[in-house]
Design a protein around this motif. Structure first.
Motif, PDB file in Angstrom:
ATOM      1  N   UNK A 163       0.829  -1.207   0.000  1.00  0.00           N
ATOM      2  CA  UNK A 163       0.000   0.000   0.000  1.00  0.00           C
ATOM      3  C   UNK A 163       0.863   1.257   0.000  1.00  0.00           C
ATOM      4  N   UNK A 164       1.950   1.247   0.761  1.00  0.00           N
ATOM      5  CA  UNK A 164       2.843   2.412   0.767  1.00  0.00           C
ATOM      6  C   UNK A 164       3.457   2.606  -0.614  1.00  0.00           C
ATOM      7  N   UNK A 165       3.809   1.518  -1.256  1.00  0.00           N
ATOM      8  CA  UNK A 165       4.372   1.620  -2.598  1.00  0.00           C
ATOM      9  C   UNK A 165       3.391   2.185  -3.602  1.00  0.00           C
ATOM     10  N   UNK A 214      10.186  10.569   0.606  1.00  0.00           N
ATOM     11  CA  UNK A 214      11.237   9.877   1.353  1.00  0.00           C
ATOM     12  C   UNK A 214      10.675   8.597   1.941  1.00  0.00           C
ATOM     13  N   UNK A 215      11.511   7.571   1.947  1.00  0.00           N
ATOM     14  CA  UNK A 215      11.068   6.269   2.430  1.00  0.00           C
ATOM     15  C   UNK A 215      10.979   6.265   3.944  1.00  0.00           C
ATOM     16  N   UNK A 256       8.227  -1.388  -2.991  1.00  0.00           N
ATOM     17  CA  UNK A 256       7.778  -0.061  -2.586  1.00  0.00           C
ATOM     18  C   UNK A 256       8.938   0.924  -2.556  1.00  0.00           C
ATOM     19  N   UNK A 257      10.076   0.489  -2.068  1.00  0.00           N
ATOM     20  CA  UNK A 257      11.242   1.381  -2.022  1.00  0.00           C
ATOM     21  C   UNK A 257      11.691   1.769  -3.426  1.00  0.00           C
ATOM     22  N   UNK A 314      18.242   6.839   0.372  1.00  0.00           N
ATOM     23  CA  UNK A 314      18.520   6.384   1.741  1.00  0.00           C
ATOM     24  C   UNK A 314      18.284   4.888   1.900  1.00  0.00           C
ATOM     25  N   UNK A 315      17.554   4.285   0.984  1.00  0.00           N
ATOM     26  CA  UNK A 315      17.258   2.860   1.085  1.00  0.00           C
ATOM     27  C   UNK A 315      18.346   1.990   0.472  1.00  0.00           C
TER      28      UNK A 315
END
Length: 685
Positions: free
Chosen positions: A585-587, A594-595, A617-618, A625-626
């Motif tokens: 869902x975040x993706x 920003x992650x 998602x990232x 940062x990921x």
């Protein structure tokens, strides 16, 4: 024309005998594998199509007299008063009427201008019209299915493609099979004789890896078993024998046993029966346009209950038939059917087959025997029978016939019958008929019904009919004291997908029943309306994992940034499915620059599906940062996770990401190496 009638009657008798015998055999083999019964019905359908050809090439014939000779029949079968020496070949004296037809003085009947009875021509015309209508409907279905497949988007997700390759290898499918996705349907289906295609709904993106594998295994089983070709042949046979109930039964049993055989293939591949049953149940509950029967949809509600019981029944044989064994049975079937094909009518002249006085007086009544009008009328009369079991049986039959002419009679039984079971059955039957004209009757009965089980059936029937005018009546029972009624009401509102129900559903998030709350989350997800955001965020914190998972899925469909904080919290949920859905869902959210730290940490989750969704998602967010966390996944033990990591690093870019990608050029998986090679080339440009 008269000569064709006895031939047609003989063909009908042959088909009836063949289908009847196969039906008996299938019943006796009900404890054997579905694959065996499917082969039996396959041979039956092929047999009734091939019977005319086999009759023509049969080296021997035996004759069946369809009616007594005319000299032994007079006035309905009594002995004639004429001399026994009179025969059908004796000339008869005729007089010609002024308008052209002739009067047979021996029988007193009037024939056409050419001296022939008109009934064969009428029957032939009716049959041809029925065949044409059936074939046109089938062709229209083929066109719709083809358009759906052409407009669908080819699947490029490597997870899907890997699962498709595995299913093809397991089921020995060598021909190329396209896998596509579309938002035009809610049910997976397979189509195509030359180029097989599997079409998936867009909701499949939210499925777990196990559900994806089960669906693909089921659809590839259809392709492997040749079910697509047999589906086409069954439509042709049903068109030719459109008036014959046994032909319709054979086509139905062919589809049912084919689906069960494919279910067995999935279970034989290692799927747990309980998990697979849950997958099917979820797919059946999906809402969307139906797929024409020209395609093989994975799960239709009409035969789902029997499939579910077969899946969950332990010890049921689930063996497959080898090609050699199937070929051997086909040869035996051919030898067994040849005597039936050799049967021919004894035709000595145009008058060898005669109609009774009743049929001569009303020839137009003949086709009515093969239609449902008489059956519906008789069943409606049976609703007044003194025995409740008889009334229930009649109602069940009316529900299966799905004839709108029965609506008024069923509505009366639903309101007035003294037996609650009969009223339940009447509500169910109205839902099966699926006609908006039944909605006012159902709403009226819902107001006065005192038995909870009947109210439940009424509400479910309203959900099946899918008429927005029922929303107000259904919301009125959301606070019903019976939990089964509340469950049905929430489910029905989800089926109707009317935004007017959002506020009423949102008020149910604190219901004491877990199933009700789970259905509320499902319904709000189906509605896909921003008005349900707060309710879904509340349900995302529910004590039950299934409720939380449904709520998180609904938040993912809304794609509203206001849900980000709730989704981040869900990344730490104790249930892996909840965490996976939260990452997905975040993706799907747009505008996340920003992650979240919890999402980056999720790439180290102990569950591979959670890691995979978090990595995906990232990559969508594209936050550098990921990269350090993604670099650690280049040695992950799961191939799908490494593929997703390569794609994510490619999306993010930058020197550190490119360095990590270069290290993956020696990955043991060729697909990972391909992804990396393309990514590096893209970064150089």
């Amino acid at each position: 024309m008269d000569q064709l009638l006895p031939v047609a009657v003989a063909a009908l008798i042959k088909a009836t005998v063949l289908l009847g015998l196969v039906g008996i055999a299938a019943y006796l083999l009900r404890r054997r594998s579905a694959a065996l019964r499917h082969l039996l019905w396959t041979l039956a359908i092929a047999g009734i199509v091939a019977l005319p050809i086999l009759s023509a090439v049969s080296p021997f014939q035996w004759h069946l007299r369809l009616a007594p000779p005319p000299e032994a029949r007079q006035d309905g079968g009594s002995a004639p008063s004429a001399s026994p020496s009179a025969t059908v070949d004796e000339p008869r004296e005729n007089v010609v009427a002024p308008d052209g037809p002739t009067m047979d003085l021996a029988s007193g009947t009037t024939t056409g201008a050419a001296g022939r009875r008109p009934w064969p021509a009428i029957l032939l015309t009716l049959w041809l019209v029925g065949v044409l209508v059936s074939l046109v409907r089938f062709a229209a279905g083929l066109i719709i299915v083809r358009r759906l497949a052409l407009r669908a988007t080819p699947v490029t997700d490597e997870r899907w493609l890997a699962l498709a390759d595995r299913a093809a290898r397991t089921l020995h499918v060598r021909a190329p099979v396209e896998v596509r996705v579309t938002d035009a349907v809610a049910m997976p289906f397979a189509k195509g004789l030359i180029t097989p295609t599997i079409v998936l709904p867009t909701s499949s993106a939210e499925w777990t890896a196990e559900r994806r594998e089960a669906v693909l295994m089921h659809e590839f089983a259809h392709i492997s078993r040749g079910d697509l070709a047999m589906n086409t042949l069954s439509h042709v046979a049903r068109a030719v024998y459109w008036f014959h109930p046994l032909a319709w039964l054979a086509a139905y049993r062919l589809r049912v046993e084919g689906e069960r055989a494919c279910d067995d293939a999935v279970l034989n591949a290692g799927a747990r029966p309980s998990d697979y049953a849950e997958h099917l149940l979820s797919i059946v509950r999906s809402v969307g346009p139906t797929v024409p029967s020209a395609a093989l949809a994975m799960a239709r509600r009409s035969d789902f209950e029997g499939r579910l019981l077969a899946i969950l029944e332990p010890g049921l044989p689930r063996g497959v038939l080898t090609r050699w064994r199937a070929a051997g049975m086909a040869v035996l079937f051919l030898f067994a059917v040849m005597p039936l094909a050799a049967m021919s009518p004894a035709v000595t002249g145009p008058s060898s087959v005669s109609f009774s006085a009743e049929s001569q007086e009303a020839p137009s009544e003949a086709p009515s025997r093969v239609e449902s009008a008489a059956a519906v009328s008789a069943l409606m009369e049976t609703l007044s029978d003194a025995n409740a079991a008889v009334r229930m049986a009649a109602i069940n039959s009316l529900g299966h016939l799905q004839d709108p002419r029965a609506i008024a009679a069923l509505a009366k039984a639903m309101r007035e019958d003294t037996d609650a079971r009969v009223r339940e059955a009447a509500a169910w039957a109205l839902g099966e008929i699926d006609d908006v004209r039944a909605v006012p009757h159902l709403l009226e009965a819902l107001k006065s019904e005192r038995v909870a089980s009947v109210r439940e059936k009424i509400v479910r029937a309203l959900g099946e009919i899918d008429d927005p005018s029922a929303v107000g009546g259904i919301t009125g029972v959301l606070k019903d004291p019976s939990v089964v009624v509340r469950r049905a009401a929430v489910w029905a509102l989800g089926e109707l997908e009317d935004p007017a129900a959002v506020s009423s559903l949102a008020a149910m998030v604190r219901d004491e029943d877990t199933e009700v709350r789970k259905h509320v989350a499902e319904a709000l997800s189906n509605l896909d309306n921003a008005g349900g955001l707060d309710a879904l965020m509340t349900l995302a914190k529910d004590a039950n994992a299934d409720v939380r998972m449904n709520a998180i899925s609904g938040l993912g469909q809304l794609e509203d940034l206001r849900a980000l904080a709730t989704l981040v919290v869900a990344l730490k949920d104790a249930n892996a499915d909840v965490r996976q859905h939260a990452a997905e869902a975040i993706g799907d959210l747009e505008g996340v620059d920003s992650a979240p730290r919890a999402l980056i940490e999720a790439v180290a989750d102990g569950n591979k599906d959670v890691r995979h969704s978090a990595v995906h998602a990232l990559g969508h967010i594209g936050d550098a940062a990921a990269v350090p966390a993604l670099k650690k996944l280049t040695a992950d033990g799961d191939t799908d996770v490494r593929r997703a990591a390569a794609e994510a690093l490619s999306e993010i870019g930058g020197p550190e990401a490119i360095s990590a990608l270069m290290g993956m050029l020696k990955d043991p998986d060729p697909e990972v190496r391909r992804i990396v090679a393309e990514a590096l080339g893209s970064k150089r440009r």
